[in-house]
Design a protein around this motif. Sequence first.
Motif, PDB file in Angstrom:
ATOM      1  N   THR A  37       0.815  -1.227   0.000  1.00  0.00           N
ATOM      2  CA  THR A  37       0.000   0.000   0.000  1.00  0.00           C
ATOM      3  C   THR A  37       0.844   1.271   0.000  1.00  0.00           C
ATOM      4  O   THR A  37       0.291   2.354  -0.187  1.00  0.00           O
ATOM      5  CB  THR A  37      -0.901   0.027   1.249  1.00  0.00           C
ATOM      6  N   PHE A  38       2.142   1.128   0.229  1.00  0.00           N
ATOM      7  CA  PHE A  38       3.081   2.260   0.295  1.00  0.00           C
ATOM      8  C   PHE A  38       2.815   3.203   1.471  1.00  0.00           C
ATOM      9  O   PHE A  38       3.343   4.313   1.500  1.00  0.00           O
ATOM     10  CB  PHE A  38       3.086   3.063  -1.029  1.00  0.00           C
ATOM     11  N   GLU A  39       2.021   2.759   2.427  1.00  0.00           N
ATOM     12  CA  GLU A  39       1.833   3.580   3.620  1.00  0.00           C
ATOM     13  C   GLU A  39       3.043   3.435   4.536  1.00  0.00           C
ATOM     14  O   GLU A  39       3.694   2.392   4.577  1.00  0.00           O
ATOM     15  CB  GLU A  39       0.568   3.175   4.359  1.00  0.00           C
ATOM     16  N   THR A  40       3.370   4.489   5.282  1.00  0.00           N
ATOM     17  CA  THR A  40       4.503   4.467   6.189  1.00  0.00           C
ATOM     18  C   THR A  40       4.197   3.566   7.383  1.00  0.00           C
ATOM     19  O   THR A  40       3.107   3.649   7.973  1.00  0.00           O
ATOM     20  CB  THR A  40       4.830   5.883   6.685  1.00  0.00           C
ATOM     21  N   VAL A  41       5.148   2.700   7.716  1.00  0.00           N
ATOM     22  CA  VAL A  41       4.968   1.776   8.842  1.00  0.00           C
ATOM     23  C   VAL A  41       6.184   1.862   9.753  1.00  0.00           C
ATOM     24  O   VAL A  41       7.200   2.479   9.407  1.00  0.00           O
ATOM     25  CB  VAL A  41       4.775   0.323   8.353  1.00  0.00           C
ATOM     26  N   ALA A  42       6.090   1.244  10.924  1.00  0.00           N
ATOM     27  CA  ALA A  42       7.195   1.261  11.880  1.00  0.00           C
ATOM     28  C   ALA A  42       8.334   0.375  11.386  1.00  0.00           C
ATOM     29  O   ALA A  42       8.096  -0.639  10.709  1.00  0.00           O
ATOM     30  CB  ALA A  42       6.715   0.769  13.241  1.00  0.00           C
ATOM     31  N   PRO A  43       9.600   0.722  11.690  1.00  0.00           N
ATOM     32  CA  PRO A  43      10.728  -0.138  11.324  1.00  0.00           C
ATOM     33  C   PRO A  43      10.535  -1.555  11.872  1.00  0.00           C
ATOM     34  O   PRO A  43      10.095  -1.736  13.009  1.00  0.00           O
ATOM     35  CB  PRO A  43      11.924   0.555  11.986  1.00  0.00           C
ATOM     36  N   GLY A  44      10.868  -2.535  11.064  1.00  0.00           N
ATOM     37  CA  GLY A  44      10.723  -3.923  11.480  1.00  0.00           C
ATOM     38  C   GLY A  44       9.391  -4.543  11.121  1.00  0.00           C
ATOM     39  O   GLY A  44       9.190  -5.745  11.325  1.00  0.00           O
ATOM     40  N   THR A  45       8.451  -3.744  10.570  1.00  0.00           N
ATOM     41  CA  THR A  45       7.162  -4.282  10.161  1.00  0.00           C
ATOM     42  C   THR A  45       7.348  -5.235   8.981  1.00  0.00           C
ATOM     43  O   THR A  45       8.038  -4.908   8.011  1.00  0.00           O
ATOM     44  CB  THR A  45       6.204  -3.149   9.747  1.00  0.00           C
ATOM     45  N   ASP A  46       6.748  -6.411   9.065  1.00  0.00           N
ATOM     46  CA  ASP A  46       6.848  -7.368   7.962  1.00  0.00           C
ATOM     47  C   ASP A  46       6.290  -6.746   6.689  1.00  0.00           C
ATOM     48  O   ASP A  46       5.166  -6.223   6.677  1.00  0.00           O
ATOM     49  CB  ASP A  46       6.073  -8.649   8.289  1.00  0.00           C
ATOM     50  N   GLY A  47       7.062  -6.806   5.628  1.00  0.00           N
ATOM     51  CA  GLY A  47       6.627  -6.233   4.361  1.00  0.00           C
ATOM     52  C   GLY A  47       6.980  -4.774   4.193  1.00  0.00           C
ATOM     53  O   GLY A  47       6.720  -4.193   3.135  1.00  0.00           O
ATOM     54  N   GLY A  48       7.590  -4.155   5.204  1.00  0.00           N
ATOM     55  CA  GLY A  48       8.020  -2.774   5.096  1.00  0.00           C
ATOM     56  C   GLY A  48       9.366  -2.676   4.382  1.00  0.00           C
ATOM     57  O   GLY A  48      10.279  -3.450   4.681  1.00  0.00           O
ATOM     58  N   VAL A  49       9.492  -1.740   3.431  1.00  0.00           N
ATOM     59  CA  VAL A  49      10.723  -1.615   2.657  1.00  0.00           C
ATOM     60  C   VAL A  49      11.188  -0.164   2.650  1.00  0.00           C
ATOM     61  O   VAL A  49      10.382   0.764   2.798  1.00  0.00           O
ATOM     62  CB  VAL A  49      10.535  -2.101   1.204  1.00  0.00           C
ATOM     63  N   THR A  50      12.484   0.019   2.495  1.00  0.00           N
ATOM     64  CA  THR A  50      13.079   1.342   2.294  1.00  0.00           C
ATOM     65  C   THR A  50      13.854   1.317   0.988  1.00  0.00           C
ATOM     66  O   THR A  50      14.282   0.251   0.532  1.00  0.00           O
ATOM     67  CB  THR A  50      14.033   1.705   3.443  1.00  0.00           C
ATOM     68  N   TRP A  51      14.066   2.506   0.414  1.00  0.00           N
ATOM     69  CA  TRP A  51      14.799   2.513  -0.852  1.00  0.00           C
ATOM     70  C   TRP A  51      16.249   2.087  -0.631  1.00  0.00           C
ATOM     71  O   TRP A  51      16.860   1.459  -1.502  1.00  0.00           O
ATOM     72  CB  TRP A  51      14.722   3.874  -1.533  1.00  0.00           C
ATOM     73  N   GLN A  52      16.785   2.401   0.572  1.00  0.00           N
ATOM     74  CA  GLN A  52      18.151   1.967   0.862  1.00  0.00           C
ATOM     75  C   GLN A  52      18.227   0.432   0.932  1.00  0.00           C
ATOM     76  O   GLN A  52      19.183  -0.177   0.439  1.00  0.00           O
ATOM     77  CB  GLN A  52      18.634   2.570   2.182  1.00  0.00           C
ATOM     78  N   GLY A  53      17.213  -0.171   1.562  1.00  0.00           N
ATOM     79  CA  GLY A  53      17.187  -1.628   1.645  1.00  0.00           C
ATOM     80  C   GLY A  53      17.010  -2.282   0.291  1.00  0.00           C
ATOM     81  O   GLY A  53      17.623  -3.322  -0.004  1.00  0.00           O
ATOM     82  N   GLU A  54      16.183  -1.685  -0.556  1.00  0.00           N
ATOM     83  CA  GLU A  54      15.991  -2.233  -1.893  1.00  0.00           C
ATOM     84  C   GLU A  54      17.288  -2.194  -2.702  1.00  0.00           C
ATOM     85  O   GLU A  54      17.635  -3.157  -3.393  1.00  0.00           O
ATOM     86  CB  GLU A  54      14.893  -1.452  -2.625  1.00  0.00           C
ATOM     87  N   LEU A  55      18.019  -1.088  -2.600  1.00  0.00           N
ATOM     88  CA  LEU A  55      19.300  -1.002  -3.301  1.00  0.00           C
ATOM     89  C   LEU A  55      20.285  -2.037  -2.776  1.00  0.00           C
ATOM     90  O   LEU A  55      21.020  -2.667  -3.546  1.00  0.00           O
ATOM     91  CB  LEU A  55      19.892   0.400  -3.158  1.00  0.00           C
ATOM     92  N   ALA A  56      20.305  -2.208  -1.443  1.00  0.00           N
ATOM     93  CA  ALA A  56      21.193  -3.218  -0.860  1.00  0.00           C
ATOM     94  C   ALA A  56      20.802  -4.610  -1.342  1.00  0.00           C
ATOM     95  O   ALA A  56      21.668  -5.463  -1.606  1.00  0.00           O
ATOM     96  CB  ALA A  56      21.125  -3.145   0.664  1.00  0.00           C
ATOM     97  N   GLY A  57      19.492  -4.862  -1.488  1.00  0.00           N
ATOM     98  CA  GLY A  57      19.038  -6.157  -1.973  1.00  0.00           C
ATOM     99  C   GLY A  57      19.460  -6.416  -3.407  1.00  0.00           C
ATOM    100  O   GLY A  57      19.887  -7.521  -3.752  1.00  0.00           O
TER     101      GLY A  57
END
Length: 435
Positions: A340-360
């Motif tokens: 849904t692209f809504e902002t969630v708390a860090p550690g939420t299952d299914g939550g992504v950041t652009w930094q994490g996506e680049l690292a992936g």
Amino acid sequence: MHSTLRRAGGFAVVGTLALAAPALNGAAFAPFAAVALLAAFVITDGPLFELFARPGDRQDGRLNGLAGFALAAAGLAIFSTVMDLPVDLFVAAVVVLAYGNLGAELVAETSDDPFLGTAGFVFGGFLAGILAQAAVASYVGGEVLLPRFAFLAAAAALVAALVREVLFEQDDPLVMLSAGLLLWLFDFLADTVAPVEIAVALVVTVFLGYVSYALGTASVAGMLTGVLLGLLTIVFGGFGWFVVLISFFAIGGLSAKFKYDAKKDRGVAEDNDGARGTGNVLGNAAVALVAVVLFAASPWLPVGADVFQYAFAGSLAAAMSDTLSSEIGGLYDNPRLITTFETVAPGTDGGVTWQGELAGVAGAGIVAAFAYFVLSDVTFAGALVVLLGGVVGMTVDSLLGATVEGDRIGNEAVNFAATVVGALVSTVVAVAALV
């Protein structure tokens, strides 16, 4: 001498009865059946009872532990006769467990370190397994193939130690049967085992296993799983396959320790101080193990061997991509739910950041690069296919995390599903466009 060490010595003596199997032929089960009957119904007190009795046995007035051990050996002997399990593998499975337990108890006399205890089990079982196979080969006039015996003994000792670690130390029947049946599979798949190959495989995998435990990137069970996977990958696939595998274990393990305190404060750190257990290791590498086993079995399959290289690399690319996206992305604020692209708390299952996506993406690229350089059938275009499989697998992991992970499905199962997708995407695209 402690009673536990004396008891382990007694079990080792009973296990040595397996060496009579070549002479007894179809009656190899008889000595163990006799021991089981004596343990269950005859020996209820006296010196022999005290020698073999475990704490629960004294309450029941029956040597249940010895009876279970002997019955498992008798059952494996019957299986050997009826289903043509090679007699040397039957003997190896029994003595690996018996002398592995003795090795663990010898270490326990001076240390309660779980790593040293496990090392004592593996070393004792390994030596006994080699000697038992050599003894059987000499008796029947067969060729003494020490490299092959070393591989099978090491594999049996690691399987037995792992099952023992995951279940309970006293689950001898399950440990013995698991070791015996898996040995049969390994023996069938291992065409030839070169002396240099097995020597290097044992040294490298044991060293890296110790390093992973010492650095805290793996628990004892996780370390055993990794060492076993590494050994099988080298023998069934080759050193190139192992390089791809170890790139994931090394980088993925270290990423879990990267800024661990900061991730712990944010509530996104791995449990157990970042040490990977068996569930985590298998969740990420079980598909890769299946791929390398199928590669070894490819002469009997209607599928080209090169296909399994893409499945292997694609699954590990997905595992690396997901691991780095989680471990790096968890350090950044304002993750968004992938659905849904809504902002969630860090550690939420299914939550992504652009930094994490680049690292992936970078993680999948690392595995793809290793695959290109060390796997014989992976071309540059094939490496791009592996990269694609890894990124798709990472995305599926996030989607499953946002939709089903939690009460219905655990993290290890989600990781496993992501690696399956990574393997399938890499394989299907490679077959359609490259192979």
